[in-house]
Scaffold this motif. Structure first.
Motif, PDB file in Angstrom:
ATOM      1  N   VAL A 219       0.856  -1.185   0.000  1.00 51.28           N
ATOM      2  CA  VAL A 219       0.000   0.000   0.000  1.00 51.28           C
ATOM      3  C   VAL A 219       0.888   1.229   0.000  1.00 51.28           C
ATOM      4  O   VAL A 219       1.833   1.321   0.788  1.00 51.28           O
ATOM      5  CB  VAL A 219      -0.937   0.015   1.239  1.00 51.28           C
ATOM      6  CG1 VAL A 219      -1.822   1.261   1.208  1.00 51.28           C
ATOM      7  CG2 VAL A 219      -1.788  -1.235   1.256  1.00 51.28           C
ATOM      8  N   HIS A 220       0.586   2.185  -0.877  1.00 50.15           N
ATOM      9  CA  HIS A 220       1.413   3.371  -1.037  1.00 50.15           C
ATOM     10  C   HIS A 220       1.456   4.174   0.266  1.00 50.15           C
ATOM     11  O   HIS A 220       0.409   4.512   0.828  1.00 50.15           O
ATOM     12  CB  HIS A 220       0.848   4.230  -2.170  1.00 50.15           C
ATOM     13  CG  HIS A 220       1.636   5.492  -2.412  1.00 50.15           C
ATOM     14  ND1 HIS A 220       2.939   5.474  -2.838  1.00 50.15           N
ATOM     15  CD2 HIS A 220       1.285   6.798  -2.254  1.00 50.15           C
ATOM     16  CE1 HIS A 220       3.375   6.713  -2.950  1.00 50.15           C
ATOM     17  NE2 HIS A 220       2.382   7.542  -2.606  1.00 50.15           N
ATOM     18  N   ASN A 221       2.699   4.485   0.711  1.00 46.50           N
ATOM     19  CA  ASN A 221       2.924   5.330   1.897  1.00 46.50           C
ATOM     20  C   ASN A 221       2.316   4.750   3.164  1.00 46.50           C
ATOM     21  O   ASN A 221       2.022   5.487   4.103  1.00 46.50           O
ATOM     22  CB  ASN A 221       2.358   6.737   1.674  1.00 46.50           C
ATOM     23  CG  ASN A 221       3.173   7.516   0.663  1.00 46.50           C
ATOM     24  OD1 ASN A 221       4.350   7.226   0.467  1.00 46.50           O
ATOM     25  ND2 ASN A 221       2.550   8.490   0.020  1.00 46.50           N
ATOM     26  N   ALA A 222       2.090   3.457   3.222  1.00 45.21           N
ATOM     27  CA  ALA A 222       1.489   2.857   4.415  1.00 45.21           C
ATOM     28  C   ALA A 222       2.439   1.805   4.973  1.00 45.21           C
ATOM     29  O   ALA A 222       3.191   1.159   4.250  1.00 45.21           O
ATOM     30  CB  ALA A 222       0.144   2.225   4.094  1.00 45.21           C
ATOM     31  N   SER A 223       2.407   1.674   6.300  1.00 40.52           N
ATOM     32  CA  SER A 223       3.178   0.637   6.978  1.00 40.52           C
ATOM     33  C   SER A 223       2.222  -0.220   7.799  1.00 40.52           C
ATOM     34  O   SER A 223       1.194   0.263   8.263  1.00 40.52           O
ATOM     35  CB  SER A 223       4.246   1.259   7.884  1.00 40.52           C
ATOM     36  OG  SER A 223       3.642   2.099   8.850  1.00 40.52           O
ATOM     37  N   VAL A 224       2.579  -1.502   7.949  1.00 44.01           N
ATOM     38  CA  VAL A 224       1.706  -2.475   8.603  1.00 44.01           C
ATOM     39  C   VAL A 224       2.485  -3.133   9.726  1.00 44.01           C
ATOM     40  O   VAL A 224       3.686  -3.399   9.590  1.00 44.01           O
ATOM     41  CB  VAL A 224       1.191  -3.517   7.590  1.00 44.01           C
ATOM     42  CG1 VAL A 224       0.337  -4.554   8.289  1.00 44.01           C
ATOM     43  CG2 VAL A 224       0.396  -2.848   6.491  1.00 44.01           C
ATOM     44  N   ALA A 225       1.772  -3.394  10.836  1.00 44.76           N
ATOM     45  CA  ALA A 225       2.413  -4.048  11.970  1.00 44.76           C
ATOM     46  C   ALA A 225       1.430  -4.986  12.636  1.00 44.76           C
ATOM     47  O   ALA A 225       0.199  -4.867  12.476  1.00 44.76           O
ATOM     48  CB  ALA A 225       2.908  -3.015  12.981  1.00 44.76           C
ATOM     49  N   VAL A 226       2.022  -5.960  13.428  1.00 41.61           N
ATOM     50  CA  VAL A 226       1.214  -6.904  14.212  1.00 41.61           C
ATOM     51  C   VAL A 226       1.646  -6.768  15.666  1.00 41.61           C
ATOM     52  O   VAL A 226       2.833  -6.919  15.992  1.00 41.61           O
ATOM     53  CB  VAL A 226       1.410  -8.350  13.717  1.00 41.61           C
ATOM     54  CG1 VAL A 226       0.514  -9.293  14.507  1.00 41.61           C
ATOM     55  CG2 VAL A 226       1.109  -8.452  12.229  1.00 41.61           C
ATOM     56  N   LEU A 227       0.675  -6.464  16.563  1.00 44.53           N
ATOM     57  CA  LEU A 227       0.927  -6.316  17.999  1.00 44.53           C
ATOM     58  C   LEU A 227       0.189  -7.409  18.751  1.00 44.53           C
ATOM     59  O   LEU A 227      -0.957  -7.724  18.429  1.00 44.53           O
ATOM     60  CB  LEU A 227       0.440  -4.941  18.489  1.00 44.53           C
ATOM     61  CG  LEU A 227       1.030  -3.693  17.818  1.00 44.53           C
ATOM     62  CD1 LEU A 227       0.332  -2.460  18.344  1.00 44.53           C
ATOM     63  CD2 LEU A 227       2.526  -3.611  18.068  1.00 44.53           C
ATOM     64  N   ASP A 228       0.866  -7.993  19.767  1.00 44.59           N
ATOM     65  CA  ASP A 228       0.144  -8.976  20.580  1.00 44.59           C
ATOM     66  C   ASP A 228      -0.436  -8.301  21.822  1.00 44.59           C
ATOM     67  O   ASP A 228      -0.291  -7.083  22.019  1.00 44.59           O
ATOM     68  CB  ASP A 228       1.076 -10.143  20.957  1.00 44.59           C
ATOM     69  CG  ASP A 228       2.182  -9.733  21.903  1.00 44.59           C
ATOM     70  OD1 ASP A 228       3.040 -10.569  22.235  1.00 44.59           O
ATOM     71  OD2 ASP A 228       2.213  -8.538  22.325  1.00 44.59           O
ATOM     72  N   SER A 236       6.484  -6.115  11.404  1.00 45.61           N
ATOM     73  CA  SER A 236       6.129  -4.815  10.835  1.00 45.61           C
ATOM     74  C   SER A 236       6.733  -4.708   9.443  1.00 45.61           C
ATOM     75  O   SER A 236       7.663  -5.432   9.102  1.00 45.61           O
ATOM     76  CB  SER A 236       6.633  -3.672  11.728  1.00 45.61           C
ATOM     77  OG  SER A 236       8.045  -3.668  11.786  1.00 45.61           O
ATOM     78  N   SER A 237       6.182  -3.764   8.633  1.00 47.74           N
ATOM     79  CA  SER A 237       6.700  -3.523   7.286  1.00 47.74           C
ATOM     80  C   SER A 237       6.486  -2.059   6.957  1.00 47.74           C
ATOM     81  O   SER A 237       5.587  -1.410   7.475  1.00 47.74           O
ATOM     82  CB  SER A 237       5.977  -4.404   6.257  1.00 47.74           C
ATOM     83  OG  SER A 237       4.641  -3.973   6.112  1.00 47.74           O
ATOM     84  N   GLY A 238       7.302  -1.519   6.076  1.00 42.49           N
ATOM     85  CA  GLY A 238       7.092  -0.170   5.571  1.00 42.49           C
ATOM     86  C   GLY A 238       7.796   0.906   6.357  1.00 42.49           C
ATOM     87  O   GLY A 238       7.795   2.054   5.970  1.00 42.49           O
ATOM     88  N   THR A 239       8.365   0.646   7.504  1.00 49.21           N
ATOM     89  CA  THR A 239       9.066   1.655   8.303  1.00 49.21           C
ATOM     90  C   THR A 239      10.032   0.963   9.246  1.00 49.21           C
ATOM     91  O   THR A 239       9.825  -0.177   9.637  1.00 49.21           O
ATOM     92  CB  THR A 239       8.083   2.532   9.103  1.00 49.21           C
ATOM     93  OG1 THR A 239       8.834   3.506   9.816  1.00 49.21           O
ATOM     94  CG2 THR A 239       7.278   1.718  10.086  1.00 49.21           C
ATOM     95  N   ASP A 240      11.064   1.685   9.615  1.00 47.68           N
ATOM     96  CA  ASP A 240      12.021   1.166  10.602  1.00 47.68           C
ATOM     97  C   ASP A 240      11.740   1.698  11.989  1.00 47.68           C
ATOM     98  O   ASP A 240      12.352   1.272  12.965  1.00 47.68           O
ATOM     99  CB  ASP A 240      13.456   1.544  10.183  1.00 47.68           C
ATOM    100  CG  ASP A 240      13.838   0.850   8.879  1.00 47.68           C
ATOM    101  OD1 ASP A 240      13.288  -0.243   8.635  1.00 47.68           O
ATOM    102  OD2 ASP A 240      14.645   1.405   8.122  1.00 47.68           O
ATOM    103  N   GLN A 241      10.862   2.672  12.112  1.00 46.68           N
ATOM    104  CA  GLN A 241      10.580   3.283  13.416  1.00 46.68           C
ATOM    105  C   GLN A 241       9.454   2.523  14.086  1.00 46.68           C
ATOM    106  O   GLN A 241       8.298   2.926  14.072  1.00 46.68           O
ATOM    107  CB  GLN A 241      10.208   4.759  13.232  1.00 46.68           C
ATOM    108  CG  GLN A 241      11.305   5.578  12.585  1.00 46.68           C
ATOM    109  CD  GLN A 241      10.867   7.011  12.347  1.00 46.68           C
ATOM    110  OE1 GLN A 241       9.736   7.359  12.530  1.00 46.68           O
ATOM    111  NE2 GLN A 241      11.823   7.842  11.945  1.00 46.68           N
ATOM    112  N   LYS A 242       9.779   1.392  14.658  1.00 44.98           N
ATOM    113  CA  LYS A 242       8.774   0.523  15.238  1.00 44.98           C
ATOM    114  C   LYS A 242       8.099   1.159  16.445  1.00 44.98           C
ATOM    115  O   LYS A 242       6.959   0.839  16.758  1.00 44.98           O
ATOM    116  CB  LYS A 242       9.399  -0.812  15.619  1.00 44.98           C
ATOM    117  CG  LYS A 242       9.958  -1.556  14.420  1.00 44.98           C
ATOM    118  CD  LYS A 242      10.504  -2.909  14.818  1.00 44.98           C
ATOM    119  CE  LYS A 242      11.052  -3.642  13.603  1.00 44.98           C
ATOM    120  NZ  LYS A 242      11.594  -4.975  13.933  1.00 44.98           N
TER     121      LYS A 242
END
Length: 772
Positions: A219-228, A236-242
């Protein structure tokens, strides 16, 4: 055109009021554009959020399906006897234990190959401090160096995680392989033991972060993450700033959209929650995307607002000028014609009202001069009131007052009087118009006097060759009082002047505005005179569909009844044919209270049956008979149902008599012999026209022609009727199957029997037997 410069802009002028109104209207586009902007923003926001939700929903479904497969695989491995049996092995390991480890490693390789979503499978046996994978055997210390949550996790903390009695959970880990570190998710599940004293074992599934997010659509300009649920970032994907992702607790509810500010930027965060693991799947997108999508719409809205104000201002000026010009012309004309002067600075409407008051005073003078035409105008007004055609510009109460008509009560009804017999006025002398005027004058006086006695107010007027009476009913009177009033008027004129009336009564309605409806009800009741006959009192509630009866929406004239009537007519049997016709009329018109249009349709259907029967017989002179009787025109010219029924009976009698006369015994010797032969041989399957012709020494065509000329029926139809008459006896008296009955009456094919039976009787043999 009147110049705008000459418009008086004083505070009392109507132009000031109009100007304020127009300016207020101009504010409407501003409000509408503001609402449109907000609604458009919400739509854009919803669409972007829906797009994000679709992405994370796809990710959720893909990951949850893989995790379900891993959990099922863990259960299967826990039940593996080889894997569970090694839990009992202690340290140091024996040769047999080493041999068993080779088999366990092979099994782990098979399980890993079965699920390519898994990067590696480990089994940690606590009793012997042994860790087995598909590739190697090691101990807990090496596993600690390979899998741990982060660099700050020491061995004691790491080992305490596995020392729990029962483990079944996911945890984020860092996978160290060949000197490189990779993010991964660890799923740990204990192997349950029968002996609680043994330390047991743990099955470990390692899933790399790259495989976990492999099915994620970019997805353009979007980052995705999974939190428990412990607020740990699993992938996570799309950014390094977790650390920019919101905390698990900030994302309340199952799914939604929240805004978060990070590094000086506004972010739109869409999220959903897994039903299986409770993980939050999060998608973050810069909020500037909404502004980009809204930029074009914002330009359009502001341009629209500017054009609305500009064009609205110009139109306000033009309409203000245009609308005031007629007022100025009106005031100038009123001032000239009424002799009143319009004072500068005064209100225009006040001047118009003053001029109208003068006009009303003059109107009263005109009304007095019109009194001499009172009766004719009054009658015209009452006709308009009954038909709902009053002048909408003249208030009804003013018209009533002008004609000296007072209706003090709330409820109204309408009576219609139709003259059926003129009685004493049938004597020679005077034209019909004069007779009608005399009887209507008598009716008016009798009806109004009877209404006073019945605690009602009544006014009468002639309308469409009838006399109408509007009853204003007091609260003390009831609907029975109206019927008694009508019967009293009818009896008085019949007893004293031998004038026979049909009277129609509408229902009772509240309000003067309902008088046209009452008049229409009275007309409908008068129309039902066709069914009831002349000289009756017919109330609208007595009609089919009225208050007392349920309307018959259809009439019953089934096909088999029509076929029976055709057979009776062909046989010239007037008695049975007439009885059947009266039975049909009784069942539909009397018992069902059939409406007038449907009653007409039924009688025309019966006439059509007669014509159909005549058409099927081959008798000479039938066309001349039809032209002489002309049954359709005779029924159409009848005024009442009784007249229509009598005409129908006369036509039926003439037709049956004609058929009987055409079939006297001296003319049908051959046909009687053939009919007797058919009755004796009907059971033969070979019975046909050729067989009968051979028996009588005649050709089939000549025999058929002579038989139809003498009887009016086709010989083949007579054969079928004889067979069917015997079949009906057997159906009613015998319990034999229908196929057996068909053979007994000469039909070898049951389908032919069914088809012919339905053709002549209107129903199949099985249905006929059910009816019996």
């Amino acid at each position: 055109m009147y110049s705008l410069k000459r418009i008086p802009f004083n505070r009392r002028s109507v132009i000031v009021t109009w100007l304020i109104s127009y300016i207020t209207v101009l504010l409407v586009p501003v409000l509408i554009n503001g609402v449109i902007y907000m609604v458009t923003w919400n739509v854009v926001e919803t669409e972007v959020n829906r797009s994000n939700e679709a992405v994370i929903k796809q990710m959720e479904q893909a990951i949850d399906n893989h995790l379900k497969g891993i959990e099922r695989l863990s259960v299967e491995m826990a039940l593996n006897k080889r894997l569970a049996g090694f839990i009992h092995a202690g340290s140091p390991l024996t040769d047999d234990d080493h041999y068993e480890l080779i088999g366990i490693a092979g099994d782990l390789g098979v399980y890993k190959v079965a699920n390519d979503f898994i990067d590696q499978i480990y089994i940690y046996y606590k009793n012997s401090d042994t860790v087995i994978s598909s590739r190697e055997r090691t101990d807990s210390r090496v596993l600690y160096e390979t899998l741990r949550e982060n660099e700050g996790t020491d061995y004691g903390e790491w080992k305490s995680f596995f020392d729990k009695r029962f483990i079944q959970e996911y945890a984020p880990v860092t996978l160290s392989e060949n000197g490189s570190k990779t993010g991964a998710v660890l799923y740990a599940k204990s192997v349950i033991l029968d002996n609680p004293d043994l330390p047991g074992g743990v099955i470990l599934f390692v899933i790399k972060e790259s495989k976990l997010l492999a099915n994620l659509a970019p997805v353009h300009n979007a980052s995705v993450a999974v939190l428990d649920e412990k607020n740990r970032l699993l992938a996570s994907s799309g950014t390094d700033q977790k650390t920019d992702y919101p905390a698990y607790g900030e994302l309340s509810g199952k799914s939604g959209l929240v805004y978060k500010k990070s590094a000086g930027r506004n972010l739109a965060v869409s999220y959903t929650t897994s039903e299986q693991t409770g993980w939050k799947y999060v998608s973050m997108m810069p909020a500037e995307i909404f502004d980009e999508k809204m930029e074009h719409m914002s330009v359009l809205i502001f341009v629209n607002l500017f054009l609305s104000l500009l064009i609205g201002g110009i139109l306000t000026f033009l309409f203000l000028k245009k609308n005031y010009s007629p007022i100025h012309v009106l005031i100038r004309n009123l001032s000239t014609k009424s002799g009143l002067a319009f004072e500068e600075g005064s209100n225009e409407y006040g001047f118009v009202q003053k001029a109208l008051n003068n006009a009303f005073a003059e109107k009263e003078n005109v009304s007095r001069r019109l009194m001499q035409h009172r009766d004719a105008i009054r009658s015209h007004f009452l006709q308009g009131l009954l038909k709902g055609r009053l002048d909408p510009n003249v208030p009804v109460h003013e018209s009533l007052s002008a004609h000296d008509i007072g209706f003090p009560y709330e409820h109204y009804a309408v009576l219609l009087f139709r003259i059926d017999q003129f009685g004493k006025w049938d004597e020679p002398g005077g034209g019909d118009a004069k007779k009608i005027r005399q009887i209507q004058f008598l009716l008016m006086n009798v009806a109004e006097e009877a209404a006073v006695a019945g605690r009602c107010r009544a006014v009468t007027a002639g309308i469409d060759d009838m006399q109408a009476c509007i009853l204003n009913i007091s609260p003390e009177a009831d609907e029975g009082e109206i019927r008694r009033l009508a019967q009293q008027v009818q009896a008085f004129l019949l007893d004293h002047f031998q004038v026979r009336l049909t009277i129609a009564i509408s229902g009772v309605h509240a309000g003067l505005a309902t008088v046209p409806f009452a008049y229409q009800e009275a007309l409908a009741a008068m129309e039902y005179r066709i069914v009831m006959g002349s000289g009756e009192v017919i109330a609208y509630g007595d009609l089919p569909g009225g208050d007392e009866f349920e309307e018959a929406a259809f009439y019953s004239y089934p096909m088999h009844v029509e076929q029976q009537l055709i057979n009776f007519v062909k046989a010239g049997d007037f008695g049975q044919a007439n009885a059947l016709v009266e039975q049909v009329i009784e069942r539909n018109v009397v018992q069902k209270t059939l409406s007038v249009p449907l009653s007409r349709c039924l009688l025309f259907d019966l006439v059509g049956t007669l014509l159909k029967a005549l058409d099927e017989i081959g008798l000479p002179g039938k066309r001349e008979l039809i032209r002489e009787l002309n049954p359709a025109e005779r029924l159409a010219g009848s005024e009442t149902l009784q007249e229509m029924t009598a005409g129908m009976r006369e036509v039926l009698s003439r037709v049956c008599g004609f058929i009987q006369e055409s079939r006297k015994p001296e003319h049908d010797q051959l046909s009687r012999q053939v009919a007797e032969y058919v009755r004796q041989n009907y059971s033969s399957e070979n019975l046909n026209i050729s067989m009968i012709g051979e028996a009588f020494g005649l050709t089939p065509s000549y025999l058929s022609k002579q038989f139809k000329a003498q009887t009016g029926e086709a010989l083949l139809d007579v054969i079928q009727k004889v067979r069917l008459a015997e079949a009906k006896k057997l159906l009613s008296q015998s319990s034999d199957p229908i196929i057996e009955i068909a053979r007994k009456v000469g039909y070898s094919d049951i389908n032919t029997f069914n088809r012919i039976f339905k053709k002549f009787e209107g129903v199949t043999p099985g249905k006929y037997k059910e009816i019996l």
